[in-house]
Write a protein that holds these residues in place. Structure first.
Motif, PDB file in Angstrom:
ATOM      1  N   THR A 118       0.822  -1.217   0.000  1.00  0.00           N
ATOM      2  CA  THR A 118       0.000   0.000   0.000  1.00  0.00           C
ATOM      3  C   THR A 118       0.855   1.267   0.000  1.00  0.00           C
ATOM      4  OG1 THR A 118      -0.153   0.011   2.428  1.00  0.00           O
ATOM      5  CG2 THR A 118      -1.857  -1.194   1.214  1.00  0.00           C
TER       6      THR A 118
ATOM      7  N   SER B 276       2.269   3.031  -2.371  1.00  0.00           N
ATOM      8  CA  SER B 276       1.967   4.061  -3.367  1.00  0.00           C
ATOM      9  C   SER B 276       0.835   4.979  -2.909  1.00  0.00           C
ATOM     10  CB  SER B 276       1.603   3.416  -4.712  1.00  0.00           C
ATOM     11  OG  SER B 276       0.414   2.651  -4.608  1.00  0.00           O
ATOM     12  N   GLU B 277      -0.053   4.464  -2.068  1.00  0.00           N
ATOM     13  CA  GLU B 277      -1.196   5.247  -1.591  1.00  0.00           C
ATOM     14  C   GLU B 277      -0.820   6.207  -0.472  1.00  0.00           C
ATOM     15  OE1 GLU B 277      -4.029   2.335  -0.314  1.00  0.00           O
ATOM     16  OE2 GLU B 277      -3.643   1.060  -2.052  1.00  0.00           O
ATOM     17  N   LYS B 278       0.282   5.936   0.231  1.00  0.00           N
ATOM     18  CA  LYS B 278       0.576   6.688   1.447  1.00  0.00           C
ATOM     19  C   LYS B 278       1.913   7.411   1.434  1.00  0.00           C
ATOM     20  CE  LYS B 278      -2.156   3.377   4.124  1.00  0.00           C
ATOM     21  NZ  LYS B 278      -2.208   2.465   5.289  1.00  0.00           N
TER      22      LYS B 278
ATOM     23  N   LYS C 161       1.710  -4.139  -7.242  1.00  0.00           N
ATOM     24  CA  LYS C 161       1.489  -3.052  -6.281  1.00  0.00           C
ATOM     25  C   LYS C 161       2.798  -2.654  -5.605  1.00  0.00           C
ATOM     26  CE  LYS C 161      -3.298  -4.275  -5.136  1.00  0.00           C
ATOM     27  NZ  LYS C 161      -4.220  -4.708  -4.046  1.00  0.00           N
TER      28      LYS C 161
ATOM     29  N   GLY D 242       4.782   0.850  -5.720  1.00  0.00           N
ATOM     30  CA  GLY D 242       5.186   1.540  -4.503  1.00  0.00           C
ATOM     31  C   GLY D 242       6.641   1.970  -4.537  1.00  0.00           C
TER      32      GLY D 242
END
Length: 303
Positions: A95, A97-99, A134, A138
């Motif tokens: 996760t 890339s989202e944060k 994913k 990232g």
């Protein structure tokens, strides 16, 4: 503050959760206790504040998987207000890339991303999840966010990723401008014995091949005497803790489990020191005593 073997405590590795969104078959969960308690943001901040008083300059946040905590950005933000010089996170990258932008803005300096393979099928066999794309996304986002240097952690597993995979990972890391860390499988808990016996790979032969390609080699004395090979303008680092007295001799790291116990040695789980209880009791003297006890208990595992 130094331990009885003259080793300063400059680094604190904090596990902030035992939970993870992958299921890697080799995971030893940092040798954590099984008690079901987890530190909140203010408690983590307090523990880092006291660690800084004892000379800690580097904070590494890990898990489990630290990015699954909804308050991970708040944790980084709180720590960044304290007198430490370097804040990093070790993550599986699923996760990231989202944060990553929010984390960088909060004060994150660096990131270590687990990457045992570039083969999707091998990745799924190791982690139990089809998440490689994913993770690669990232990595790209972390580089774009300026978290330099990005480090890629590859755990070498005998018969799985110890062959041509390594050349592919070296080329990938060089192309990305990332540092590749080749890590020896550890035997931390008795329940990991079967995994260790089946998949442990001595890194000497791999390291010799890298040495022949390298233009130079440096030793990071302040980081467990790790050897860093300069290859085609990039870096490949070898981390071999097993039966390595040099690794222990130059260890400057104290660990904290997700349940709030100070862990004096990576290889042991029988001398943990409870520091979260005095934090929750707001007992400043007992907090400092816990750190002093943990430092006193530190000794090289491999002499």
């Amino acid at each position: 503050m130094k331990d009885d073997y003259g080793r300063p405590l400059t680094s604190l590795r904090i596990s902030i959760t035992q939970k993870c969104d992958l299921n890697c078959f080799y995971c030893h969960r940092e040798g954590c206790e099984r008690e079901n308690r987890e530190m909140n943001v203010s408690e983590i901040s307090k523990l880092v504040e006291v660690a800084a008083d004892f000379g800690t300059k580097k904070i590494k946040i890990t898990g489990g998987e630290p990015l699954i905590r909804d308050d991970i950005v708040d944790i980084v933000d709180e720590i960044s207000q304290l007198p430490v010089e370097d804040i990093s996170i070790t993550t599986n990258g699923v996760t990231l890339s989202e944060k990553v932008d929010a984390l960088a803005e909060a004060g994150l300096d660096r990131v270590n991303i687990s990457l045992d393979t570039l083969n999707p099928e091998t990745y799924e066999s190791i982690t139990g999840k089809d998440s490689l794309e994913k993770v690669l996304k990232g990595i790209d986002f972390a580089i774009e966010a300026g978290l330099h240097p990005v480090k890629l952690n590859t755990l070498i597993l005998d018969g799985i990723n110890d062959g041509e995979e390594i050349d592919g990972l070296i080329n990938y890391s060089l192309d990305k401008g990332a540092i590749l860390q080749l890590i020896e499988l550890e035997k931390v808990l008795p329940e990991n014995e079967k995994i260790y016996k089946k998949y442990h790979k001595d890194l000497d032969s791999i390291e010799e091949k890298i040495r022949k390609k390298a233009s130079d080699v440096e030793t990071r004395w302040l980081m467990q005497a790790r050897r860093k090979y300069l290859v085609d303008g990039g870096e490949v680092e070898v981390v071999n803790p097993m039966h390595n007295s040099e690794f222990c001799k130059y260890c400057t790291r104290l660990r904290m489990t997700a349940g709030g116990y100070l862990k004096p040695c990576l290889m042991r789980n029988d001398n943990l020191v409870d520091v979260l209880t005095p934090v929750r009791n707001k007992d400043e003297e007992k907090i400092r005593e816990a750190y002093e006890t943990a430092i006193k208990l530190r000794e090289p595992y491999f002499h």
